[in-house]
Design an enzyme around this catalytic site. Structure first.
Site, short mmCIF file in Angstrom:
data_model
loop_
_atom_site.label_atom_id
_atom_site.label_comp_id
_atom_site.label_asym_id
_atom_site.label_seq_id
_atom_site.Cartn_x
_atom_site.Cartn_y
_atom_site.Cartn_z
N ARG A 192 -4.58 4.26 6.92
CA ARG A 192 -5.36 4.25 5.68
C ARG A 192 -6.76 3.68 5.96
O ARG A 192 -6.90 2.66 6.63
CB ARG A 192 -4.65 3.41 4.62
CG ARG A 192 -3.57 4.19 3.90
CD ARG A 192 -3.01 3.45 2.72
NE ARG A 192 -2.02 2.47 3.11
CZ ARG A 192 -2.18 1.16 3.02
NH1 ARG A 192 -3.30 0.65 2.56
NH2 ARG A 192 -1.21 0.36 3.41
N TYR B 279 -4.57 12.00 7.65
CA TYR B 279 -3.50 10.99 7.63
C TYR B 279 -2.90 10.86 6.22
O TYR B 279 -3.63 10.68 5.23
CB TYR B 279 -4.02 9.63 8.13
CG TYR B 279 -2.97 8.56 7.89
CD1 TYR B 279 -1.77 8.60 8.60
CD2 TYR B 279 -3.14 7.58 6.92
CE1 TYR B 279 -0.78 7.67 8.35
CE2 TYR B 279 -2.14 6.65 6.66
CZ TYR B 279 -0.96 6.70 7.38
OH TYR B 279 0.04 5.80 7.12
N HIS C 267 4.31 -1.89 -5.47
CA HIS C 267 4.52 -1.41 -4.10
C HIS C 267 5.91 -1.87 -3.67
O HIS C 267 6.06 -2.76 -2.83
CB HIS C 267 3.43 -2.02 -3.20
CG HIS C 267 3.33 -1.39 -1.84
ND1 HIS C 267 2.76 -2.02 -0.77
CD2 HIS C 267 3.72 -0.18 -1.38
CE1 HIS C 267 2.81 -1.23 0.29
NE2 HIS C 267 3.39 -0.11 -0.05
N CYS D 58 6.30 -4.22 7.26
CA CYS D 58 6.92 -5.55 7.23
C CYS D 58 8.40 -5.47 6.87
O CYS D 58 8.98 -6.45 6.41
CB CYS D 58 6.19 -6.44 6.22
SG CYS D 58 4.52 -6.84 6.75
N LYS E 94 10.00 -3.09 4.79
CA LYS E 94 10.38 -2.62 3.44
C LYS E 94 11.39 -1.47 3.53
O LYS E 94 12.44 -1.52 2.91
CB LYS E 94 9.11 -2.19 2.70
CG LYS E 94 9.37 -1.70 1.29
CD LYS E 94 8.29 -2.14 0.30
CE LYS E 94 6.95 -1.51 0.58
NZ LYS E 94 6.80 -0.16 0.08
N SER F 184 13.21 -0.58 6.08
CA SER F 184 14.47 -0.94 6.74
C SER F 184 15.35 -1.81 5.85
O SER F 184 16.57 -1.75 5.94
CB SER F 184 14.21 -1.58 8.10
OG SER F 184 13.47 -2.74 7.94
N ALA G 291 3.01 5.86 13.64
CA ALA G 291 3.59 7.21 13.58
C ALA G 291 4.65 7.25 12.47
O ALA G 291 5.27 6.23 12.16
CB ALA G 291 4.22 7.57 14.92
N ARG H 9 4.79 -10.91 6.34
CA ARG H 9 4.85 -11.23 7.76
C ARG H 9 4.25 -12.61 7.92
O ARG H 9 3.03 -12.78 7.94
CB ARG H 9 4.05 -10.17 8.51
CG ARG H 9 4.21 -10.15 10.01
CD ARG H 9 3.49 -8.94 10.58
NE ARG H 9 4.23 -7.72 10.38
CZ ARG H 9 5.00 -7.15 11.32
NH1 ARG H 9 5.09 -7.68 12.51
NH2 ARG H 9 5.65 -6.04 11.05
C1 SPV Z 1 1.94 2.06 3.49
O1 SPV Z 1 1.10 1.96 4.40
O2 SPV Z 1 2.16 1.16 2.67
C2 SPV Z 1 2.75 3.28 3.38
C3 SPV Z 1 2.27 4.45 4.05
O3 SPV Z 1 3.71 3.31 2.68
S1 SPV Z 1 0.82 4.98 3.39
O4 SPV Z 1 1.07 6.27 2.79
O5 SPV Z 1 -0.14 5.06 4.48
O6 SPV Z 1 0.37 4.05 2.37
MN MN Z 2 3.67 1.61 1.29
#
Ligand code: SPV
Ligand code: MN
Length: 642
Positions: A102, A236, A264, A288, A290, A292, A402, A434
């Site tokens: 991002r 991305y 989130h 961090c 989430k 898993s 990735a 974290r």
């Molecule tokens: C995050 O980075 O919090 C994600 C993937 O869930 S993204 O779509 O890049 O935000």
């Molecule tokens: Mn996210």
């Protein structure tokens, strides 16, 4: 360039004949028919405006039909945005070397002149932003096809649902969206002349070797006033998949106006005694744990990333906004993530992004079971072991950010209520980050306000490769949502406080920290331990297990952890582990409070007063404990609570 009022329609809700003639000439006969079946003038106007501006060679309207969905899937291969892999349904995609996360710097909320959203939000004057982005969009899709998708955030036919339309010239983005979101074409038809839908315009821009060439002109501009997001010169997913983090900013603006929350958060069912299922939501910064956590064996998943929360009959209900996962693939292996491992290694529709593709038609990612291949193809092009980039840094086989994309229905642990239009009743809320040196692995707040303030609003986390920039730097990240805010932080926190305050008995709030380390820098927990914290929180949410009251919250009792570790993981949990993990570190906690108070005092106008009160009380409790017991206090020193 002249700025038109894009997306606006006349009061009479009629589209000028010129608009219809633009649509007729620009869309093939079949696609035109698909579009006019939706009786929505605002939608027609929006589409005509952007088809004219972006000027694609062709337009494809994707309805909910299996043929249209299949067409998108095949287009991604035909256009070269994805390559087929050996396993049936698997494909691989690469974003450019400098387009792997991002882009916070170029993601901006457009605001009217004179509006200040505070220093934590990246904003730009709206008129100037629209002018710039419309300038970039002019003719940007020449030589490209435009895909138009109708989708729904949240289950359809629900008070949670938000209909959305996505325009993109990337078949990869379109393919991700059909995996990640519920279909919305029939919903648009049903809603007819309905104005409250989100709109997304994306173009990957000029391509070279299949990747966006003009990443220096990457822009993600969010117009909350019109509820339109623009994303250009990037591929991305976090920058381009409109319904993910782009829609989240729009929803964060809309939610408080209607008295609900956009978070989130994952949503999952934690399975308690006698078949009881208690639903939890959990907010963690990216990378961090989430996904898993929502995927822990024995529990069931509703969603892994974004939730909408509403109050109904004195309860909080939550839905997963999505119906798929765009998850991090690093370290997914048979030991850490057995359920995902099985899915990623079986047949089924999966897009792998920015992994290493090998000659035999399979993929490799960092932390995968098996040997590291010596060569292959990745986000840097042809790759051989030891390859370095222009700055002399070694290129890892897969990027650390990735991803894989799947539909939730590939998972055997999918919760039966995943698509319930009523959502699930929330029994507990978790905040995680974290944090190497301050908070214990699990802790319950004293009440809603204490939880929102000390676990949510005070959340800090060390940075990760999910965003561009430095990693391992401790950053303030309230509710793990700082990156996605579109309203001032003080207002956002007040909304969270009010949301629970209106309930007679709000659900408990917890903190978890999987990254706690000892003085030597060694992790104090195993990755699998989170399964135990979940069971403890489930019992606590029903008042079925007692706890120890410390100055920062309620922590588990040793005897309960001994029992739960044995039951859940067949592990002997020792007193030594307990002492290391739950010793209260007073100096670290006090420094954290100082840091948080300073941020709110100096950088957050209109911070709710109660935040300072609650942090002040916590500081006093910590100081008293330090006077009595010293700086590092064993959990046994504190008394048991109910
Ligand atoms: C995050 O980075 O919090 C994600 C993937 O869930 S993204 O779509 O890049 O935000
Ligand atoms: Mn996210």
């Amino acid at each position: 360039m002249e700025i038109r009022s894009f997306g606006k329609i006349s009061k009479s809700s009629k589209v000028p004949p010129k608009t219809m003639s633009i649509l007729k000439t620009r869309l093939g006969k079949e696609d035109y028919q698909k579009l006019i079946k939706i009786n929505n003038p605002k939608l027609h106007q929006f589409i005509a405006d952007y088809v004219e501006l972006c000027n694609p060679d062709g337009v494809f309207i994707c309805t909910d039909s299996p043929e249209d969905i299949r067409f998108i899937r095949e287009e991604a291969i035909r256009a070269g945005e994805e390559r087929r892999l050996a396993t049936n349904g698997h494909t691989v995609h690469f974003d450019g070397y400098h387009d792997q996360a991002r882009d916070k710097k170029h993601t901006k909320i457009l605001v009217p002149k004179g509006v200040d959203l505070g220093p934590h939000l990246n904003t730009m004057e709206r008129e100037a932003g629209l002018k710039e982005i419309h300038g970039i969009l002019k003719d940007i899709m020449r030589g490209h096809k435009l895909y138009m998708l109708f989708l729904s955030l949240g289950p359809t036919k629900s008070e949670f649902s938000i209909p959305c339309v996505q325009l993109t010239d990337s078949s990869y983005v379109a393919h991700n969206e059909i995996l990640l979101y519920r279909k919305g074409y029939e919903e648009f038809k049903r809603l007819g002349d309905y104005g409250r839908f989100f709109r997304f315009v994306h173009s990957e821009g000029r391509l070279q070797k299949g990747v966006s060439l003009d990443v220096d002109k990457r822009r993600i501009y969010i117009d909350t006033q019109e509820e339109i997001v623009y994303s250009v010169n990037t591929q991305y997913g976090g920058n381009t998949i409109g319904l993910k983090k782009l829609a989240m900013r729009l929803a964060i603006k809309r939610a408080p106006e209607e008295g609900w929350l956009t978070e989130h958060m994952f949503v999952m069912g934690v399975h308690g005694p006698k078949g009881r299922v208690t639903y939890f939501t959990g907010a963690f910064p990216s990378l961090c744990g989430k996904t898993s956590t929502s995927m822990v064996e024995g529990e069931t998943i509703v969603g892994d990333d974004i939730a909408y929360l509403r109050r109904k009959n004195e309860r909080i209900h939550a839905v997963n906004v999505e119906k798929g996962i765009f998850g991090i693939i690093k370290n997914v292996n048979s030991k850490n993530e057995p359920i995902l491992w099985e899915v990623l290694n079986g047949p089924g529709e999966i897009i792998f992004s920015n992994v290493l593709a090998t000659e035999d038609g399979s993929v490799y990612w960092i932390g995968k079971d098996g040997k590291i291949p010596r060569k292959g193809f990745n986000h840097s092009g042809e790759w051989t072991h030891g390859k370095k980039d222009a700055e002399g840094n070694e290129i890892t086989p897969s990027h650390r950010n990735a991803r894989f994309t799947i539909d939730l229905r590939l998972l055997k642990n999918l919760d039966p209520k995943w698509d319930d239009p009523e959502g699930v009743v929330v029994g507990g809320i978790i905040y995680g980050g974290r944090d190497s040196d301050t908070s214990p692995p699990v802790e319950e707040a004293f009440d809603w306000v204490h939880g929102i303030v000390t676990k949510g609003a005070a959340l800090e986390s060390e940075t990760t490769p999910a965003t561009l920039g430095e990693v391992d730097v401790r950053k303030f990240n309230p509710m793990s949502n700082l990156d996605f805010l579109s309203i001032p932080l003080g207002e956002y926190i007040q909304n969270n406080l009010d949301f629970g305050a209106k309930l007679k008995s709000p659900p408990p709030i917890f903190l978890v920290n999987y990254f706690f380390k000892d003085q030597a820098g060694k992790f104090l927990n195993d990755k699998r331990d989170k399964a135990v914290w979940l069971k403890w929180m489930e019992l606590r949410s029903h008042g079925e297990v007692r706890a120890v009251k410390t100055p920062t919250g309620y922590i588990p009792k040793l005897e309960d952890l001994k029992r739960l570790f044995k039951e859940v993981l067949d592990k002997d949990y020792s007193e030594e582990d307990y002492v290391k993990q739950f010793t209260l570190r007073i100096p670290e906690n006090l420094s954290k409070i100082e840091r948080i108070i300073r941020v709110y005092e100096t950088e957050v106008p209109n911070t709710p007063k109660v935040l300072f009160e609650v942090l002040g009380e916590q500081k006093r409790r910590l100081q008293e404990a330090a006077e009595k017991y010293g700086s590092y206090v064993l959990p046994f020193k504190f008394a048991e609570a109910d």
